[in-house]
Design an enzyme around this catalytic site. Structure first.
Site, short mmCIF file in Angstrom:
data_model
loop_
_atom_site.label_atom_id
_atom_site.label_comp_id
_atom_site.label_asym_id
_atom_site.label_seq_id
_atom_site.Cartn_x
_atom_site.Cartn_y
_atom_site.Cartn_z
CB SER A 124 -0.82 -0.10 1.28
OG SER A 124 -1.72 -1.06 1.21
CG HIS A 145 -1.60 0.39 -4.41
ND1 HIS A 145 -2.16 1.56 -3.99
CD2 HIS A 145 -2.37 -0.47 -3.53
CE1 HIS A 145 -3.12 1.62 -2.91
NE2 HIS A 145 -3.04 0.38 -2.63
CD GLU A 157 -1.14 4.65 -6.22
OE1 GLU A 157 -1.57 3.79 -5.52
OE2 GLU A 157 -0.97 5.74 -6.17
CG ASN A 198 -3.16 3.88 0.51
OD1 ASN A 198 -4.29 4.17 0.86
ND2 ASN A 198 -2.67 2.83 0.26
N1 LIG Z 1 -6.90 -4.56 2.19
C1 LIG Z 1 -6.84 -3.27 1.14
O1 LIG Z 1 -7.60 -2.94 0.92
C2 LIG Z 1 -5.57 -3.27 0.51
C3 LIG Z 1 -5.83 -2.50 -0.57
C4 LIG Z 1 -4.32 -2.54 -1.44
C5 LIG Z 1 -3.30 -3.06 -1.17
N2 LIG Z 1 -3.36 -3.82 0.17
C6 LIG Z 1 -2.11 -4.28 0.59
O2 LIG Z 1 -2.03 -5.83 0.06
C7 LIG Z 1 -1.56 -6.27 0.97
C8 LIG Z 1 -2.21 -7.66 1.37
O3 LIG Z 1 -3.34 -6.94 2.37
P1 LIG Z 1 -4.46 -7.70 2.67
O4 LIG Z 1 -5.45 -7.00 3.30
O5 LIG Z 1 -4.80 -8.84 1.66
O6 LIG Z 1 -3.99 -8.63 3.77
P2 LIG Z 1 -4.32 -9.93 4.48
O7 LIG Z 1 -3.81 -9.78 5.95
O8 LIG Z 1 -5.88 -10.07 4.34
O9 LIG Z 1 -3.66 -11.15 3.70
C9 LIG Z 1 -2.43 -11.42 3.89
C10 LIG Z 1 -1.98 -13.09 3.65
O10 LIG Z 1 -0.74 -13.01 3.32
C11 LIG Z 1 -0.39 -14.50 4.07
N3 LIG Z 1 1.06 -14.69 3.92
C12 LIG Z 1 1.88 -14.00 4.93
N4 LIG Z 1 3.26 -14.39 4.53
C13 LIG Z 1 3.32 -14.94 3.48
C14 LIG Z 1 4.01 -15.62 2.74
N5 LIG Z 1 5.35 -15.43 3.02
N6 LIG Z 1 3.91 -16.16 1.68
C15 LIG Z 1 2.47 -16.43 1.22
N7 LIG Z 1 1.43 -15.84 1.89
C16 LIG Z 1 1.88 -15.23 3.04
C17 LIG Z 1 -1.25 -14.28 5.23
O11 LIG Z 1 -1.29 -15.88 5.55
C18 LIG Z 1 -2.44 -13.71 4.78
O12 LIG Z 1 -3.37 -14.50 4.68
C19 LIG Z 1 -0.60 -5.48 2.06
O13 LIG Z 1 0.53 -5.05 1.63
C20 LIG Z 1 -1.82 -4.43 1.87
O14 LIG Z 1 -1.22 -3.09 2.46
C21 LIG Z 1 -4.36 -3.85 0.96
#
Ligand SMILES: NC(=O)c1ccc[n+]([C@@H]2O[C@H](COP(=O)([O-])OP(=O)(O)OC[C@H]3O[C@@H](n4cnc5c(N)ncnc54)[C@H](O)[C@@H]3O)[C@@H](O)[C@H]2O)c1
Length: 248
Positions: A124, A145, A157, A198
């Site tokens: 993010s 992104h 993005e 963001n």
């Molecule tokens: N939630 C949002 O709205 C959003 C939007 C854009 C970007 N992001 C970004 O996307 C990324 C993920 O966010 P999210 O909300 O999906 O998180 P989340 O916590 O829902 O999912 C992350 C997953 O990654 C897994 N994980 C951890 N280490 C790992 C590895 N080494 N190999 C494989 N899997 C692994 C975890 O078990 C978990 O299920 C973050 O960087 C976040 O900032 C989130």
């Protein structure tokens, strides 16, 4: 780079990863969707199949034929085996927003992934150049992104790191377009977390919190005012809730 016959690895099958896998599979890519936690993969599959923005719902809304929905699901391999992502054309990382986790993730895959694999982080806001520096492929490292819910939001993005090659940018822009998104390429910054979306969004959240703390309005009132004023689908606080727990 076009979606057809492109091999994608998606690492992290949480809120973002499952939606990203779904979008790319619909567009014709084959996708290996990795998580360390098998129960997350089970929920991810359920989300793709039956979630609010999943394949079944797309069929019901007339956006996808049942044949295309079934074919998309067939193209996703939900796995706990990281080796299955090594020969990806593009490896998209959607693991938690912690720089230490992301750096060690990329270091490991840099050793095992094919030389031609492009690394794309869905961070993010961490500096793309900082993550790329943990690898020997800074020219094939980029920020991509996405916004939540990934199947709905058009955001792409695209963050060019200091060493990202033009070829890498062109390939990811083309892939984003062929999966129905609107790519905008921006520069990386190592001074502040948050790229463009963001940085601006969190500046608004900061102001919204100041309004709450000054007793001017509560969170629900602020969300109502902002959606009514700007026709946003949700206000600043509703957005934070959806991004962390999904859009039920
Ligand atoms: N939630 C949002 O709205 C959003 C939007 C854009 C970007 N992001 C970004 O996307 C990324 C993920 O966010 P999210 O909300 O999906 O998180 P989340 O916590 O829902 O999912 C992350 C997953 O990654 C897994 N994980 C951890 N280490 C790992 C590895 N080494 N190999 C494989 N899997 C692994 C975890 O078990 C978990 O299920 C973050 O960087 C976040 O900032 C989130």
């Amino acid at each position: 780079m076009d979606s057809k016959n492109t091999k994608i690895g998606v690492a992290g099958a949480g809120v973002m990863g499952s939606g990203i896998a779904q979008v790319l599979a619909i567009s014709g890519c084959t996708v290996a969707c990795l998580d360390l936690d098998a129960s997350v993969l089970k929920s991810a599959r359920k989300n793709v199949e039956e979630g609010r923005f999943g394949l079944q719902s797309a069929v019901e809304l007339g956006k996808l034929s049942i044949e295309d929905a079934n074919a998309a699901l067939e193209r996703i391999n939900f796995t706990t085996e990281s080796e299955e992502l090594n020969d990806s054309d593009v490896l998209i990382e959607a693991i938690p927003e912690r720089l230490d986790l992301k750096v060690s993730f990329w270091k490991e895959f840099d050793k095992t992934a094919s030389d031609s694999t492009i690394f794309a982080s869905n961070s993010s806001g961490f500096s793309i150049s900082a993550m790329a520096a943990a690898t020997d492929r800074a020219d094939r490292f980029i920020g991509w992104h996405w916004a939540s819910p990934a199947p709905v939001m058009k955001l792409a993005e695209i963050i060019r790191g200091s060493k990202t090659s033009q070829e890498t940018v062109d390939k990811i822009v083309s892939l984003a377009k062929s999966s129905g998104k609107n790519p905008v390429v921006i520069a990386d910054s190592d001074t502040k977390w948050g790229y463009v979306t963001n940085r601006i969004y969190f500046a608004m959240v900061e102001e919204a919190l100041a309004v709450v703390n000054q007793g001017i309005a509560n969170r629900d009132e602020i969300d109502q005012l902002m959606t009514d004023c700007f026709r946003w689908p949700t206000g600043p606080f509703g957005m934070t809730k959806g991004a962390s727990s999904g859009w039920k």
